[in-house]
Design a protein around this motif. Structure first.
Motif, PDB file in Angstrom:
ATOM      1  N   SER A  60     -21.452  -8.628  23.587  1.00  0.00           N
ATOM      2  CA  SER A  60     -22.380  -9.752  23.421  1.00  0.00           C
ATOM      3  C   SER A  60     -22.649 -10.028  21.949  1.00  0.00           C
ATOM      4  N   ALA A  61     -22.625  -8.998  21.103  1.00  0.00           N
ATOM      5  CA  ALA A  61     -22.784  -9.235  19.660  1.00  0.00           C
ATOM      6  C   ALA A  61     -21.612 -10.065  19.129  1.00  0.00           C
ATOM      7  N   VAL A  62     -20.398  -9.720  19.576  1.00  0.00           N
ATOM      8  CA  VAL A  62     -19.220 -10.455  19.113  1.00  0.00           C
ATOM      9  C   VAL A  62     -19.245 -11.884  19.658  1.00  0.00           C
ATOM     10  N   GLU A  63     -19.591 -12.007  20.944  1.00  0.00           N
ATOM     11  CA  GLU A  63     -19.621 -13.331  21.563  1.00  0.00           C
ATOM     12  C   GLU A  63     -20.567 -14.279  20.843  1.00  0.00           C
ATOM     13  N   SER A  64     -21.782 -13.812  20.576  1.00  0.00           N
ATOM     14  CA  SER A  64     -22.723 -14.757  19.954  1.00  0.00           C
ATOM     15  C   SER A  64     -22.297 -15.087  18.525  1.00  0.00           C
ATOM     16  N   ALA A  65     -21.697 -14.132  17.821  1.00  0.00           N
ATOM     17  CA  ALA A  65     -21.244 -14.415  16.457  1.00  0.00           C
ATOM     18  C   ALA A  65     -20.083 -15.415  16.467  1.00  0.00           C
ATOM     19  N   VAL A  66     -19.153 -15.223  17.396  1.00  0.00           N
ATOM     20  CA  VAL A  66     -17.975 -16.100  17.436  1.00  0.00           C
ATOM     21  C   VAL A  66     -18.357 -17.503  17.920  1.00  0.00           C
ATOM     22  N   GLN A  67     -19.342 -17.557  18.829  1.00  0.00           N
ATOM     23  CA  GLN A  67     -19.815 -18.877  19.263  1.00  0.00           C
ATOM     24  C   GLN A  67     -20.384 -19.667  18.091  1.00  0.00           C
ATOM     25  N   ALA A  68     -21.094 -18.966  17.214  1.00  0.00           N
ATOM     26  CA  ALA A  68     -21.703 -19.632  16.057  1.00  0.00           C
ATOM     27  C   ALA A  68     -20.643 -19.957  14.999  1.00  0.00           C
ATOM     28  N   ASN A  69     -19.608 -19.115  14.905  1.00  0.00           N
ATOM     29  CA  ASN A  69     -18.596 -19.307  13.865  1.00  0.00           C
ATOM     30  C   ASN A  69     -17.288 -18.661  14.321  1.00  0.00           C
ATOM     31  N   GLY A 112     -17.040 -10.550   8.791  1.00  0.00           N
ATOM     32  CA  GLY A 112     -17.515 -10.069  10.090  1.00  0.00           C
ATOM     33  C   GLY A 112     -18.349  -8.803  10.020  1.00  0.00           C
ATOM     34  N   PHE A 113     -18.611  -8.294   8.811  1.00  0.00           N
ATOM     35  CA  PHE A 113     -19.360  -7.026   8.687  1.00  0.00           C
ATOM     36  C   PHE A 113     -20.729  -7.099   9.380  1.00  0.00           C
ATOM     37  N   GLU A 114     -21.368  -8.281   9.301  1.00  0.00           N
ATOM     38  CA  GLU A 114     -22.721  -8.409   9.860  1.00  0.00           C
ATOM     39  C   GLU A 114     -22.710  -8.241  11.383  1.00  0.00           C
ATOM     40  N   VAL A 115     -21.570  -8.538  12.004  1.00  0.00           N
ATOM     41  CA  VAL A 115     -21.483  -8.392  13.462  1.00  0.00           C
ATOM     42  C   VAL A 115     -21.489  -6.908  13.836  1.00  0.00           C
ATOM     43  N   ILE A 116     -20.788  -6.116  13.047  1.00  0.00           N
ATOM     44  CA  ILE A 116     -20.754  -4.665  13.291  1.00  0.00           C
ATOM     45  C   ILE A 116     -22.160  -4.098  13.096  1.00  0.00           C
ATOM     46  N   ALA A 140     -14.837  -4.371  18.805  1.00  0.00           N
ATOM     47  CA  ALA A 140     -15.037  -5.740  18.325  1.00  0.00           C
ATOM     48  C   ALA A 140     -13.694  -6.442  18.116  1.00  0.00           C
ATOM     49  N   ALA A 141     -12.685  -5.694  17.677  1.00  0.00           N
ATOM     50  CA  ALA A 141     -11.345  -6.275  17.492  1.00  0.00           C
ATOM     51  C   ALA A 141     -10.790  -6.706  18.847  1.00  0.00           C
ATOM     52  N   ARG A 142     -10.914  -5.836  19.846  1.00  0.00           N
ATOM     53  CA  ARG A 142     -10.419  -6.172  21.185  1.00  0.00           C
ATOM     54  C   ARG A 142     -11.164  -7.406  21.728  1.00  0.00           C
ATOM     55  N   ASP A 143     -12.483  -7.407  21.590  1.00  0.00           N
ATOM     56  CA  ASP A 143     -13.267  -8.526  22.121  1.00  0.00           C
ATOM     57  C   ASP A 143     -12.905  -9.837  21.430  1.00  0.00           C
ATOM     58  N   SER A 144     -12.578  -9.770  20.141  1.00  0.00           N
ATOM     59  CA  SER A 144     -12.196 -10.980  19.403  1.00  0.00           C
ATOM     60  C   SER A 144     -10.898 -11.565  19.956  1.00  0.00           C
ATOM     61  N   VAL A 145      -9.980 -10.684  20.298  1.00  0.00           N
ATOM     62  CA  VAL A 145      -8.710 -11.141  20.865  1.00  0.00           C
ATOM     63  C   VAL A 145      -8.943 -11.784  22.234  1.00  0.00           C
ATOM     64  N   VAL A 146      -9.782 -11.139  23.056  1.00  0.00           N
ATOM     65  CA  VAL A 146     -10.054 -11.665  24.397  1.00  0.00           C
ATOM     66  C   VAL A 146     -10.754 -13.029  24.302  1.00  0.00           C
ATOM     67  N   LEU A 147     -11.713 -13.137  23.381  1.00  0.00           N
ATOM     68  CA  LEU A 147     -12.468 -14.391  23.244  1.00  0.00           C
ATOM     69  C   LEU A 147     -11.600 -15.551  22.806  1.00  0.00           C
ATOM     70  N   THR A 148     -10.484 -15.253  22.133  1.00  0.00           N
ATOM     71  CA  THR A 148      -9.613 -16.333  21.674  1.00  0.00           C
ATOM     72  C   THR A 148      -8.436 -16.546  22.637  1.00  0.00           C
TER      73      THR A 148
END
Ligand code: HEM
Length: 340
Positions: A60-69, A112-116, A140-148
């Motif tokens: 959820s941390a990765v999702e909300s960050a990627v949604q914003a940017n 992306g440091f702030e997401v970690i 977070a790397a895995r989630d980034s791949v899935v989200l894209t």
């Protein structure tokens, strides 16, 4: 035999049995530590009992960050690569200080440091002192791949955080101007083969590169007063328009033209078509040692290449086990930016 003697023998037996059991446990533990130390110690579900919500908290941390940017997703993927290649996957890339990895040239454009940090703060309140920063980076790397749009894989966990982070150690990261021979060697030094190299560089499917890292290919390549001949003639004006000679060096350009927001094998189609943006990517097609693997990821007769998405997860698990610290090695940091 006297009754007291029988008592003595049976209690001696008990002591012996106990001793054997204790020794056996120690030996098993020692073996476990040993194999973990060699990088085999991570496993899926490592936090099942100690922090069962770890994956959903990071996600959820990765999702909300990627949604914003959305540029956060490639940033987090690259962060994992830069962490694993320097001192193993131990979050050494996150440590702050004047001469740490984070302060080095090759890491200057990492994001992306702030997401970690956000995920770590939530994990520290859910299960204090349990989840390593190194595992957060891997998830977070895995989630980034899935989200894209990439395929999900299971991430073995149990990495511990390192105590050392030195800018000079980042010299072994592959660079965009490294010849293929050097790229192959740098990956082999980490236990990764040429196929892993071609597969993992496919992470560039969602990435962008700053003009400063490739504009030398567009105007006066190797003092030829012309462009890199590997660049497709029709693509050249496009790249020149994005990165005019003497223009903004930090402007960012998609490395997978036409598909930068979607994780997939179109990156390899671009390489085949002379549309590689950074030099090291273009060379994956022009060198026969790597071209055969690029070819393997191209779609066959109208079927989109799904092999790449499956292979990518496998290669990420392999990269994620480079020199991992487990067991009693390293520590679990309280904050990711500094050792305890
Ligand atoms: C031969 C190996 C590699 C070389 C030479 C290389 C080089 C580069 C360069 C020069 C950039 C542009 C940096 C910038 O302008 O900010 C970049 C970006 C990127 N790299 Fe690599 N890379 C390699 C392997 C990998 C691997 C193994 C991964 C991940 C599995 C990866 C993921 C990324 C991502 C996602 C970006 C985009 C970052 C962003 O958009 O913020 N790279 N890489």
């Amino acid at each position: 035999m006297h009754i007291s003697n029988i008592m003595e023998v049976s209690s001696l037996n008990k002591t012996l049995i106990l001793l054997v059991l204790v020794l056996a446990t120690f030996t098993t533990m020692a073996q476990g530590q040993g194999s973990r130390g060699r990088g085999q110690g991570t496993r899926v579900g490592f936090y099942r009992a100690t922090c069962p919500r770890v994956e959903s908290i990071v996600q959820s941390a990765v999702e909300s960050a990627v949604q914003a940017n959305r540029t956060i997703a490639p940033g987090l993927l690259r962060m994992f690569f830069h962490d694993c290649f320097v001192n193993g996957c131990d979050a050494s890339v996150l440590i702050e200080g004047p001469s740490t990895e984070k302060a080095s040239g090759p890491n200057s454009l990492l994001t992306g440091f702030e997401v970690i940090d956000a995920a770590k703060a939530q994990l520290e309140s859910a299960c204090p002192g349990v989840v390593s920063c190194a595992d957060i980076v891997a998830l977070a790397a895995r989630d980034s791949v899935v989200l894209t749009g990439g395929r999900r894989w299971q991430v073995p966990l149990g990495r511990r955080d390192g105590l050392v982070s030195q800018a000079s150690d980042t010299a072994n990261l592959p660079g965009a101007t490294d010849p293929i021979t050097v790229q192959i060697r740098k990956f082999a030094d980490k236990g990764l083969n040429t196929q892993d190299l071609v597969t993992l560089v496919g992470g560039h499917t969602i990435g962008t590169a700053a003009c400063l890292l490739f504009s030398y290919r567009l105007y006066n390549f190797n003092n030829t007063n012309g462009p890199d001949p590997d660049i497709n003639q029709a693509f050249l004006p496009q790249l020149r328009a994005l990165c005019p000679n003497g223009g903004n060096a930090f402007r960012r350009v998609a490395m997978d033209t036409g598909s930068v927001n979607s994780f997939g094998n179109s990156f390899y189609e671009n390489l085949r078509n002379g549309r590689g943006v950074i030099e090291s990517d273009a060379k994956l097609w022009s060198d026969r040692r790597t071209q055969r693997y690029v070819q393997g990821f191209l779609g066959v007769r109208g079927q989109p290449g799904s092999r790449f998405n499956a292979e990518f997860g496998r290669a990420m698990v392999k990269m994620g086990n480079i020199h991992v610290k487990t067991g009693r090695q390293g520590q679990i940091r309280r904050v990711c930016t500094a050792t305890n």
